[in-house]
Design an enzyme around this catalytic site. Structure first.
Site, PDB file in Angstrom:
ATOM      1  N   LYS A  54    -107.988   9.344 -24.816  1.00 45.29           N
ATOM      2  CA  LYS A  54    -108.250   9.831 -26.168  1.00 45.29           C
ATOM      3  C   LYS A  54    -109.668   9.434 -26.619  1.00 45.29           C
ATOM      4  O   LYS A  54    -110.619   9.880 -26.035  1.00 45.29           O
ATOM      5  CB  LYS A  54    -107.171   9.297 -27.111  1.00 45.29           C
ATOM      6  CG  LYS A  54    -105.744   9.525 -26.591  1.00 45.29           C
ATOM      7  CD  LYS A  54    -105.436  11.002 -26.473  1.00 45.29           C
ATOM      8  CE  LYS A  54    -103.999  11.330 -26.134  1.00 45.29           C
ATOM      9  NZ  LYS A  54    -103.437  10.778 -24.925  1.00 45.29           N
TER      10      LYS A  54
ATOM     11  N   ASP B 282    -100.529  -0.697 -29.550  1.00 49.89           N
ATOM     12  CA  ASP B 282    -101.213   0.479 -29.019  1.00 49.89           C
ATOM     13  C   ASP B 282    -102.263   0.879 -30.062  1.00 49.89           C
ATOM     14  O   ASP B 282    -101.932   1.364 -31.149  1.00 49.89           O
ATOM     15  CB  ASP B 282    -100.173   1.593 -28.797  1.00 49.89           C
ATOM     16  CG  ASP B 282    -100.779   2.845 -28.163  1.00 49.89           C
ATOM     17  OD1 ASP B 282    -101.977   3.086 -28.369  1.00 49.89           O
ATOM     18  OD2 ASP B 282    -100.039   3.581 -27.485  1.00 49.89           O
TER      19      ASP B 282
ATOM     20  N   ARG C 196    -107.863  -1.177  -4.986  1.00 49.71           N
ATOM     21  CA  ARG C 196    -106.598  -1.371  -5.735  1.00 49.71           C
ATOM     22  C   ARG C 196    -106.549  -2.756  -6.372  1.00 49.71           C
ATOM     23  O   ARG C 196    -105.859  -2.975  -7.364  1.00 49.71           O
ATOM     24  CB  ARG C 196    -105.382  -1.121  -4.839  1.00 49.71           C
ATOM     25  CG  ARG C 196    -104.041  -1.338  -5.548  1.00 49.71           C
ATOM     26  CD  ARG C 196    -102.883  -0.595  -4.882  1.00 49.71           C
ATOM     27  NE  ARG C 196    -102.862  -0.721  -3.455  1.00 49.71           N
ATOM     28  CZ  ARG C 196    -102.448  -1.821  -2.792  1.00 49.71           C
ATOM     29  NH1 ARG C 196    -102.013  -2.876  -3.458  1.00 49.71           N
ATOM     30  NH2 ARG C 196    -102.468  -1.849  -1.473  1.00 49.71           N
TER      31      ARG C 196
ATOM     32  N   TYR D 124     -95.279   6.784 -29.749  1.00 55.53           N
ATOM     33  CA  TYR D 124     -95.506   7.998 -28.973  1.00 55.53           C
ATOM     34  C   TYR D 124     -94.239   8.315 -28.159  1.00 55.53           C
ATOM     35  O   TYR D 124     -93.614   7.409 -27.600  1.00 55.53           O
ATOM     36  CB  TYR D 124     -96.719   7.763 -28.067  1.00 55.53           C
ATOM     37  CG  TYR D 124     -96.950   8.816 -27.034  1.00 55.53           C
ATOM     38  CD1 TYR D 124     -97.164  10.143 -27.393  1.00 55.53           C
ATOM     39  CD2 TYR D 124     -96.958   8.503 -25.681  1.00 55.53           C
ATOM     40  CE1 TYR D 124     -97.376  11.118 -26.441  1.00 55.53           C
ATOM     41  CE2 TYR D 124     -97.178   9.470 -24.714  1.00 55.53           C
ATOM     42  CZ  TYR D 124     -97.377  10.773 -25.107  1.00 55.53           C
ATOM     43  OH  TYR D 124     -97.591  11.737 -24.165  1.00 55.53           O
TER      44      TYR D 124
HETATM   45  C1  LIG Z   1    -100.565   6.610 -29.017  1.00 51.34           C
HETATM   46  C2  LIG Z   1    -100.476   6.986 -27.580  1.00 51.34           C
HETATM   47  N1  LIG Z   1    -100.250   6.035 -26.666  1.00 51.34           N
HETATM   48  C3  LIG Z   1    -100.162   6.329 -25.355  1.00 51.34           C
HETATM   49  C4  LIG Z   1    -100.280   7.627 -24.900  1.00 51.34           C
HETATM   50  C5  LIG Z   1    -100.165   7.916 -23.431  1.00 51.34           C
HETATM   51  O1  LIG Z   1    -101.441   8.051 -22.895  1.00 51.34           O
HETATM   52  P1  LIG Z   1    -101.758   8.889 -21.562  1.00 51.34           P
HETATM   53  O2  LIG Z   1    -101.528  10.314 -21.850  1.00 51.34           O
HETATM   54  O3  LIG Z   1    -103.196   8.528 -21.279  1.00 51.34           O
HETATM   55  O4  LIG Z   1    -100.839   8.352 -20.513  1.00 51.34           O
HETATM   56  C6  LIG Z   1    -100.525   8.646 -25.813  1.00 51.34           C
HETATM   57  C7  LIG Z   1    -100.663  10.041 -25.337  1.00 51.34           C
HETATM   58  O5  LIG Z   1    -100.730  10.979 -26.099  1.00 51.34           O
HETATM   59  C8  LIG Z   1    -100.626   8.322 -27.202  1.00 51.34           C
HETATM   60  O6  LIG Z   1    -100.835   9.271 -28.117  1.00 51.34           O
END
Ligand SMILES: Cc1ncc(COP(=O)(O)O)c(C=O)c1O
Length: 401
Positions: free
Chosen positions: A214, A189, A63, A116
């Site tokens: 992704k 992001d 951890r 998101y």
């Molecule tokens: C742009 C973006 N940021 C963050 C996330 C969240 O990621 P996770 O599903 O790995 O928690 C997503 C999920 O689709 C996303 O499209």
């Protein structure tokens, strides 16, 4: 080969210890091994004491840190051209720990309205109840951003490099300059763009966040997140995460590390395929409008041309089906044979998502309309297949709407 050091033990003890902890070896595996151990031991208690005290490059408890996960963090920091990175259990965990490190009750966040959906929920439903208010803005409208910053006590500005699903591209250098002028940090992001297209940390962002689920992972078989930043901030994030415990397991770290090895190859191919798909869709009579930053008609074409390498505009494409209704979109989705309807993106497979049903389901039709998401909008994450096959599948499915 028997474990001669332990052969004197009884069977139950040998079952537990035989073969384990073979000691230092004089060969090096080509790839980082998966270290599943939740804990690590040292021959010397002084070394263990130093490790527990946080000494660099040593491990005591997964951890707090794990060698396989550290290899992934080193790789992401390198690609993003940052001093350090912290891997977490999901993209949402990466976003959460970044926000937690930046704000306290009474502080404010300025966030892109195109974030998101779950990131919006995190800010609206969770942080607001903890006394952190978020102002949502059009991150492409710098006057609006400045107006929100000028209200004071903004600690964090949060945006995405390429927004979902309309693929609007943020002017990161301008946003970083604005955020810093008002004493806020900028978190970007970078999931949709990946470091292959853009490294926000080199353009002024303080935190670069990924849903590694992704493109970094790339194969639809792992969930994870990463934040790349300075060594000091990484330490701060890790101290928080040691208490929260949103860690990425070593098996997942290893899968993402393996995925990253082919990220440039996949991204190159996916971006090229996406450009072909976008141009083809733009000519199709059943398609009303295509959203792709590589097309001159897209509102972010200029920004994308300035920020991204020549000729690459990402691998996501969105389009409006003409006279788009839920029924017509469903006929299209049901007609697909190769393209996978999936609530994700960035994989080697081409995937399609209907925002009205999935990512933007929580909004009313009026709210969706206000941000440009109509009933006929479809989003495609273009994969690495042969582009002729992707287009053929789209063609036969569009013929059915
Ligand atoms: C742009 C973006 N940021 C963050 C996330 C969240 O990621 P996770 O599903 O790995 O928690 C997503 C999920 O689709 C996303 O499209």
């Amino acid at each position: 080969m028997a474990d001669t050091r332990r052969q004197h033990l009884k069977l139950a003890s040998r079952a537990v210890h035989a073969g384990e902890r073979p000691g230092p070896r004089d060969f090096v595996p080509v790839v980082t091994p998966i270290y599943p151990g939740s804990t690590f031991i040292y021959e010397d208690l002084d070394q263990m004491d130093a490790a527990l005290g946080g000494a660099e490059g040593v491990f005591v408890y997964t951890r707090y840190g794990n060698p396989t996960t550290q290899a992934l963090e080193t790789a992401v920091a390198s690609l993003e051209e940052q001093e350090a990175a912290l891997a977490l259990g999901s993209g949402m965990a990466a976003l959460n720990v970044t926000i937690l490190a930046s704000v306290e009750a009474g502080d404010r966040v300025v966030a892109s309205r195109d974030l998101y959906g779950q990131t919006i929920t995190l800010l609206n439903a969770i942080y607001s109840s903890l006394g952190v208010e978020t102002t949502f803005v059009d991150a492409l409208d710098l006057d609006q951003v400045e107006h929100a910053l000028a209200r004071g006590r903004v600690r964090l500005v949060l945006c995405e490099t390429i927004s979902n699903p309309l693929l609007r591209v943020t002017d990161i250098p301008a946003l970083a300059e604005l955020a810093h002028r008002y004493g806020a940090r900028l978190a970007v992001d970078n999931t949709f763009a990946t470091p292959y297209l853009l490294r926000p940390g080199t353009l002024g962002a303080d935190y670069v966040i990924h849903s590694a689920t992704k493109y970094l992972g790339g194969h639809g078989d792992v969930t994870g997140g990463v934040v790349a930043t300075t060594a000091d901030r990484r330490w701060e994030l890790n101290e928080i995460n040691k208490a929260i415990g949103s860690i990425l397991g070593p098996f997942e770290s290893w899968l993402i590390l393996r995925g990253i090895k082919t990220l440039p190859l996949r991204m190159q191919r996916q971006c090229e395929n996406a450009a072909r798909v976008a141009r083809w869709l733009a000519e199709h009579p059943a398609v009303e409008r295509v959203y792709y930053p590589g097309l001159e008609i897209h509102e972010s074409h200029r920004t994308a041309r300035e920020l991204f390498p020549n000729g690459l505009y990402g691998a996501m494409v969105a389009f409006d089906i003409r006279d788009g209704t839920r029924e017509r979109v469903f006929r299209f989705l049901r007609g697909l044979r190769l393209i996978v309807p999936a609530t994700t993106l960035g994989d080697v497979y081409t995937e399609v998502l209907y925002p009205v049903m999935a990512s933007h389901r929580g909004l009313s039709p009026e709210q969706r309309q206000a941000i440009g998401i109509g009933e006929g909008l479809v989003r495609i994450s273009v994969g690495i297949e042969d582009p002729d096959d992707i287009i053929a599948d789209l063609e036969q499915a569009l013929a059915q709407v």
